[in-house]
Design a protein around this motif. Structure first.
Motif, PDB file in Angstrom:
ATOM      1  N   ILE A   1       0.841  -1.203   0.000  1.00  0.00           N
ATOM      2  CA  ILE A   1       0.000   0.000   0.000  1.00  0.00           C
ATOM      3  C   ILE A   1       0.872   1.247   0.000  1.00  0.00           C
ATOM      4  CG2 ILE A   1      -1.640   1.341   1.367  1.00  0.00           C
ATOM      5  CD1 ILE A   1      -2.814  -1.336   2.321  1.00  0.00           C
ATOM      6  N   GLU A   2       1.911   1.248   0.826  1.00  0.00           N
ATOM      7  CA  GLU A   2       2.794   2.416   0.907  1.00  0.00           C
ATOM      8  C   GLU A   2       3.540   2.636  -0.402  1.00  0.00           C
ATOM      9  OE1 GLU A   2       5.150   1.573   4.311  1.00  0.00           O
ATOM     10  OE2 GLU A   2       3.613   2.229   5.744  1.00  0.00           O
ATOM     11  N   ASN A   3       3.968   1.543  -1.047  1.00  0.00           N
ATOM     12  CA  ASN A   3       4.636   1.683  -2.345  1.00  0.00           C
ATOM     13  C   ASN A   3       3.676   2.220  -3.403  1.00  0.00           C
ATOM     14  OD1 ASN A   3       7.102   0.766  -1.395  1.00  0.00           O
ATOM     15  ND2 ASN A   3       6.666  -1.367  -1.900  1.00  0.00           N
ATOM     16  N   ASP A   4       2.420   1.726  -3.394  1.00  0.00           N
ATOM     17  CA  ASP A   4       1.417   2.239  -4.333  1.00  0.00           C
ATOM     18  C   ASP A   4       1.155   3.719  -4.085  1.00  0.00           C
ATOM     19  OD1 ASP A   4       1.224  -0.264  -5.419  1.00  0.00           O
ATOM     20  OD2 ASP A   4      -0.655  -0.801  -4.405  1.00  0.00           O
ATOM     21  N   TRP A   5       1.113   4.104  -2.819  1.00  0.00           N
ATOM     22  CA  TRP A   5       0.907   5.515  -2.452  1.00  0.00           C
ATOM     23  C   TRP A   5       2.043   6.379  -2.999  1.00  0.00           C
ATOM     24  CZ3 TRP A   5      -2.749   8.145   0.690  1.00  0.00           C
ATOM     25  CH2 TRP A   5      -2.388   9.435   1.071  1.00  0.00           C
ATOM     26  N   LYS A   6       3.283   5.920  -2.783  1.00  0.00           N
ATOM     27  CA  LYS A   6       4.439   6.696  -3.247  1.00  0.00           C
ATOM     28  C   LYS A   6       4.424   6.838  -4.769  1.00  0.00           C
ATOM     29  CE  LYS A   6       7.454   5.242   0.557  1.00  0.00           C
ATOM     30  NZ  LYS A   6       8.637   4.413   0.915  1.00  0.00           N
ATOM     31  N   GLU A   7       4.070   5.769  -5.471  1.00  0.00           N
ATOM     32  CA  GLU A   7       4.029   5.814  -6.932  1.00  0.00           C
ATOM     33  C   GLU A   7       2.944   6.774  -7.408  1.00  0.00           C
ATOM     34  OE1 GLU A   7       4.967   5.015 -10.888  1.00  0.00           O
ATOM     35  OE2 GLU A   7       6.071   4.662  -9.013  1.00  0.00           O
ATOM     36  N   LEU A   8       1.768   6.720  -6.796  1.00  0.00           N
ATOM     37  CA  LEU A   8       0.681   7.623  -7.173  1.00  0.00           C
ATOM     38  C   LEU A   8       1.043   9.068  -6.861  1.00  0.00           C
ATOM     39  CD1 LEU A   8      -2.219   7.841  -8.250  1.00  0.00           C
ATOM     40  CD2 LEU A   8      -3.040   7.540  -5.912  1.00  0.00           C
ATOM     41  N   ARG A   9       1.693   9.276  -5.740  1.00  0.00           N
ATOM     42  CA  ARG A   9       2.122  10.627  -5.363  1.00  0.00           C
ATOM     43  C   ARG A   9       3.164  11.159  -6.342  1.00  0.00           C
ATOM     44  NH1 ARG A   9       5.904  13.310  -2.152  1.00  0.00           N
ATOM     45  NH2 ARG A   9       5.008  15.006  -0.876  1.00  0.00           N
ATOM     46  N   ARG A  10       4.093  10.269  -6.734  1.00  0.00           N
ATOM     47  CA  ARG A  10       5.117  10.686  -7.699  1.00  0.00           C
ATOM     48  C   ARG A  10       4.480  11.063  -9.034  1.00  0.00           C
ATOM     49  NH1 ARG A  10       7.396   8.822 -11.955  1.00  0.00           N
ATOM     50  NH2 ARG A  10       6.195   6.881 -11.846  1.00  0.00           N
ATOM     51  N   GLU A  11       3.556  10.237  -9.499  1.00  0.00           N
ATOM     52  CA  GLU A  11       2.895  10.528 -10.770  1.00  0.00           C
ATOM     53  C   GLU A  11       2.130  11.840 -10.701  1.00  0.00           C
ATOM     54  OE1 GLU A  11       0.436   7.228 -11.631  1.00  0.00           O
ATOM     55  OE2 GLU A  11       2.083   5.867 -12.142  1.00  0.00           O
ATOM     56  N   LEU A  12       1.500  12.121  -9.568  1.00  0.00           N
ATOM     57  CA  LEU A  12       0.708  13.337  -9.445  1.00  0.00           C
ATOM     58  C   LEU A  12       1.585  14.570  -9.367  1.00  0.00           C
ATOM     59  CD1 LEU A  12      -2.041  14.740  -9.027  1.00  0.00           C
ATOM     60  CD2 LEU A  12      -1.765  14.335  -6.571  1.00  0.00           C
ATOM     61  N   LEU A  13       2.643  14.504  -8.547  1.00  0.00           N
ATOM     62  CA  LEU A  13       3.448  15.701  -8.300  1.00  0.00           C
ATOM     63  C   LEU A  13       4.514  15.935  -9.363  1.00  0.00           C
ATOM     64  CD1 LEU A  13       3.947  15.505  -4.427  1.00  0.00           C
ATOM     65  CD2 LEU A  13       2.116  16.594  -5.748  1.00  0.00           C
ATOM     66  N   ARG A  14       5.007  14.858  -9.966  1.00  0.00           N
ATOM     67  CA  ARG A  14       6.068  15.042 -10.950  1.00  0.00           C
ATOM     68  C   ARG A  14       5.580  14.923 -12.382  1.00  0.00           C
ATOM     69  NH1 ARG A  14      10.999  10.905 -11.293  1.00  0.00           N
ATOM     70  NH2 ARG A  14       9.598   9.917 -12.799  1.00  0.00           N
ATOM     71  N   ASP A  15       4.719  13.940 -12.616  1.00  0.00           N
ATOM     72  CA  ASP A  15       4.280  13.679 -13.977  1.00  0.00           C
ATOM     73  C   ASP A  15       2.869  14.174 -14.245  1.00  0.00           C
ATOM     74  OD1 ASP A  15       6.687  12.377 -14.214  1.00  0.00           O
ATOM     75  OD2 ASP A  15       5.841  10.416 -13.714  1.00  0.00           O
ATOM     76  N   GLY A  16       2.240  14.807 -13.250  1.00  0.00           N
ATOM     77  CA  GLY A  16       0.865  15.255 -13.408  1.00  0.00           C
ATOM     78  C   GLY A  16       0.768  16.572 -14.165  1.00  0.00           C
ATOM     79  N   PRO A  17      -0.384  17.261 -14.054  1.00  0.00           N
ATOM     80  CA  PRO A  17      -0.601  18.520 -14.777  1.00  0.00           C
ATOM     81  C   PRO A  17       0.482  19.545 -14.455  1.00  0.00           C
ATOM     82  CG  PRO A  17      -2.635  17.725 -13.771  1.00  0.00           C
ATOM     83  CD  PRO A  17      -1.537  16.876 -13.235  1.00  0.00           C
ATOM     84  N   SER A  18       0.956  20.270 -15.487  1.00  0.00           N
ATOM     85  CA  SER A  18       2.066  21.212 -15.301  1.00  0.00           C
ATOM     86  C   SER A  18       1.604  22.628 -15.021  1.00  0.00           C
ATOM     87  CB  SER A  18       2.966  21.198 -16.543  1.00  0.00           C
ATOM     88  OG  SER A  18       2.209  21.553 -17.699  1.00  0.00           O
ATOM     89  N   THR A  19       0.337  22.945 -15.242  1.00  0.00           N
ATOM     90  CA  THR A  19      -0.134  24.327 -15.064  1.00  0.00           C
ATOM     91  C   THR A  19      -0.764  24.560 -13.697  1.00  0.00           C
ATOM     92  OG1 THR A  19      -2.254  23.771 -16.067  1.00  0.00           O
ATOM     93  CG2 THR A  19      -0.530  24.580 -17.533  1.00  0.00           C
ATOM     94  N   ILE A  20      -0.822  23.515 -12.870  1.00  0.00           N
ATOM     95  CA  ILE A  20      -1.360  23.688 -11.527  1.00  0.00           C
ATOM     96  C   ILE A  20      -0.435  22.999 -10.531  1.00  0.00           C
ATOM     97  CG2 ILE A  20      -3.738  23.776 -12.370  1.00  0.00           C
ATOM     98  CD1 ILE A  20      -4.121  20.973 -11.378  1.00  0.00           C
ATOM     99  N   LYS A  21      -0.565  23.379  -9.271  1.00  0.00           N
ATOM    100  CA  LYS A  21       0.241  22.805  -8.206  1.00  0.00           C
ATOM    101  C   LYS A  21      -0.693  22.144  -7.201  1.00  0.00           C
ATOM    102  CE  LYS A  21       3.438  25.404  -6.407  1.00  0.00           C
ATOM    103  NZ  LYS A  21       4.078  26.436  -5.550  1.00  0.00           N
TER     104      LYS A  21
END
Length: 665
Positions: free
Chosen positions: A217-237
């Motif tokens: 679960i923690e690994n899935d959380w980290k991966e989802l967080r990485r995708e959202l913060l690094r690979d997610g939308p670039s025009t919003i924070k």
């Protein structure tokens, strides 16, 4: 050589070097437990079983043309089943043949099955003999941790030294010795927890499984967080995502969305108000007459509405394509999974065939190779061509797997393409709707039009706001995933807290005390003298016997017994401890295999040991479906005298226990 071991006590008497140990170790070989003795897979049977044999001491040596071990067991449901494993013969030693009934039923063909040993999958695949044996015993073999961090089954070979004391190494230590080649952590403890069926072992396995789930679960959380913060939308924070799940986030977690507007990061709600105010300001400016443009605007509006309808239809089609792509992807994944299972089954069948099994040939047409349903013989047409062999099946299945894996890769590409298309269509639809709103606004505006600069500014602001809104919707979906993971994490944390530490339960402590008190009682019964029997205790961690002595300061301390006991008392301690385990499993429940084998130790160790007290106790206390099988060369009259009037079986051999049989007999 035939030997009948019945319920209760069985004693095999023969002179030294006559083959008593051969008889006992034949049982170990038949069950495929050679690795209980060490890492080598050499046959643990003597020269006479493998190469040459003689009838009597001075007779001529005869070559061994064929030898095997066959054993009949009574399972936990009262049924008989037999196993056979060749030592010298036409089949591979890794092949074990089984059938229902006694040894005489071998050729009746009832429920015959072949299994393999000492090859990858023997302890986990359906065609592995130890999987079959565990089912017969009603055992559910647990997974345990190895020194490298991986997991493996608690192999049956690792447990067998608790049921079989062989002549050479078996008497060197009270508990075991257990084989170390499997690299299992805390092997002594794991074996004792399983055999005694202790709750602490189950709790430890549950804790390990829950910790693995929490880690995933923690690994899935980290991966989802990485995708959202690094690979997610670039025009919003996005803000408010903790590094790991928390109970607070599971309860009322929110994701803050900030946008860069007017030179600074601010909340999307505040930026939305500023944009709407700016658009409103543009719309309220002094406007020019538009009566001449109204007809063109009406045409433009109609065109936009047609375009909107077309795009909505395309989106509906794209959505259906998306669902179809998911369905195809899942179907291909299921097919590949089924092919992998078929591949394992065919590889196991080929392995059995190479070892000498012929059963597969007689059942080759009993099931459909595609849907695995049973086939009626009347429905099968006469075929002039033969079916594919196992080797051809394996090659064909591998080629099918490559084909379906390629199709799966294409399906994944189609799925990603469908997702991208749907996003693009949604953007186009939003832009068309924005244009329709603008045209409608122009048509109802009282006699004025916007300047081109104002119009472009309003469109830009509207597009920016629409883009933010779309990305905010996507983040809302991510929030749902985060909250789901956090809720699962909280649930697992609660289960871990509820289980607590892996400690002995009340039921475990009763078994532990029973093991200790029974061992002490039997030590007294068997005339153990090195220590007072009450000074011998059982560790509550690895369940080994230890001695309780008073230190110089008067405090009672537990110490390893080590080499402080004499050779004869070491034998008595081993008897008492192993018999106590059997009794505790009988009276309190456990996973004991149901029999004990004591292969007589060397003569130097046995010089001062009197078997009588042990034989009499076993004969009176071990009965029903349990067995204790003992080999000895002690004074024959003394053995007979100890067994008089007891419910026991004495088998006496004159000369060699193992003798040649003429070919064809």
């Amino acid at each position: 050589m035939d030997a009948d071991f019945r319920g209760g006590l069985n004693v095999v008497w023969a002179d030294n070097s006559s083959g008593k140990s051969t008889l006992m170790q034949s049982l170990l070989y038949a069950l495929g437990f050679e690795r209980s003795l060490g890492a080598s897979l050499d046959v643990p049977l003597p020269f006479a079983m493998r190469e040459e044999i003689r009838e009597k001491v001075h007779d001529e040596l005869l070559p061994v043309l064929q030898s095997f071990v066959a054993v009949t067991f009574d399972d936990d449901r009262g049924g008989l089943f037999s196993i056979k494993r060749e030592v010298v013969g036409d089949t591979d030693r890794r092949l074990v043949q089984t059938w229902s009934g006694n040894l005489d039923a071998e050729y009746e063909g009832k429920d015959r099955q072949d299994f393999f040993l000492h090859d990858p999958g023997a302890a986990q695949n359906a065609s592995g003999f130890h999987v079959f044996l565990a089912k017969k015993l009603g055992w559910s073999i647990p997974q345990v941790s190895r020194f490298d961090g991986s997991e493996a089954p608690l192999y049956m070979e690792a447990m067998f030294p608790l049921f079989f004391v062989e002549q050479k190494r078996g008497w060197s230590i009270t508990q075991g010795p257990f084989p170390t080649l499997f690299r299992i952590q805390d092997l002594n403890r794991r074996v004792m927890e399983f055999v005694l069926d202790l709750d602490v072992g189950k709790t430890r396995r549950q804790l390990a499984e829950l910790r693995r789930t929490r880690s995933k679960i923690e690994n899935d959380w980290k991966e989802l967080r990485r995708e959202l913060l690094r690979d997610g939308p670039s025009t919003i924070k996005v803000e408010g995502v903790p590094l790991l799940p928390t109970p607070e986030f599971a309860e009322d977690g929110i994701l803050g969305v900030r946008v860069f507007h007017n030179g600074e990061w601010q909340s999307i709600e505040n930026a939305e108000k500023l944009i709407e105010a700016e658009i409103q300001e543009i719309e309220t400016k002094e406007l020019a007459p538009v009566s001449e443009a109204s007809e063109a605007l009406q045409v433009q509006l109609e065109e936009l509405e047609v375009a909107l309808g077309d795009k909505l239809a395309e989106l509906s089609i794209a959505n259906n394509d998306y669902k179809i792509a998911i369905s195809e992807r899942n179907a291909l994944s299921e097919r590949i999974f089924a092919l992998r299972e078929d591949l394992v089954q065919n590889q196991d069948s080929l392995k059995l065939k190479k070892f000498g099994s012929v059963l597969g040939e007689s059942v080759a047409f009993e099931t459909c190779p595609t849907c695995h349903q049973g086939l009626e013989h009347e429905l099968l047409p006469d075929a002039s061509t033969s079916a594919m062999g196992l080797e051809e099946n394996i090659v064909f299945i591998k080629s099918q797997m490559k084909l379906y894996e390629a199709l799966l890769a294409n399906a994944e590409l189609d799925l990603r393409g469908a997702v991208t298309l749907m996003k693009s269509l949604r953007e186009e639809i939003e832009n068309i709707r924005a244009s329709i709103r603008a045209v409608k606004s122009d048509l109802v505006r009282p006699g004025a039009t916007l300047s081109r600069a104002d119009l472009e500014r309003a469109v830009q602001l509207g597009g920016k706001l629409a883009s933010w809104k779309q990305q905010q919707e996507s983040i809302s979906e991510d929030l749902d995933q985060f909250k789901e993971l956090a809720s699962l994490w909280v649930e697992v944390r609660g289960q871990l807290a509820e289980l607590g530490a892996a400690e002995l339960s009340g039921r475990d402590r009763r078994k532990h005390l029973a093991l200790q008190s029974t061992t002490q009682s039997l030590l007294k019964e068997f005339n153990f003298t090195t220590f007072e029997p009450q000074e011998i205790t059982i560790s509550d961690t690895d369940f080994r016997p230890q001695v309780l002595r008073r230190a110089e300061d008067g405090e009672l301390v537990e110490r390893e017994i080590g080499f402080e006991v004499s050779a004869s008392d070491g034998i008595r301690l081993k008897w008492a401890y192993y018999l106590s385990i059997l009794i505790v499993c009988r009276d309190f429940g456990g996973n004991h295999i149901g029999f004990l084998v004591f292969d007589e130790p060397g003569q130097q160790q046995m010089k001062e040991v009197d078997l009588s007290s042990m034989l009499q106790w076993v004969a009176k206390n071990i009965f029903n479906k349990m067995q204790v099988n003992i080999s000895t060369s002690e004074n024959r009259d003394r053995v007979r005298s100890a067994l008089i009037g007891t419910p026991s079986t004495l088998r006496e051999f004159e000369g060699y226990v193992l003798r040649p049989v003429a070919a064809g007999d």
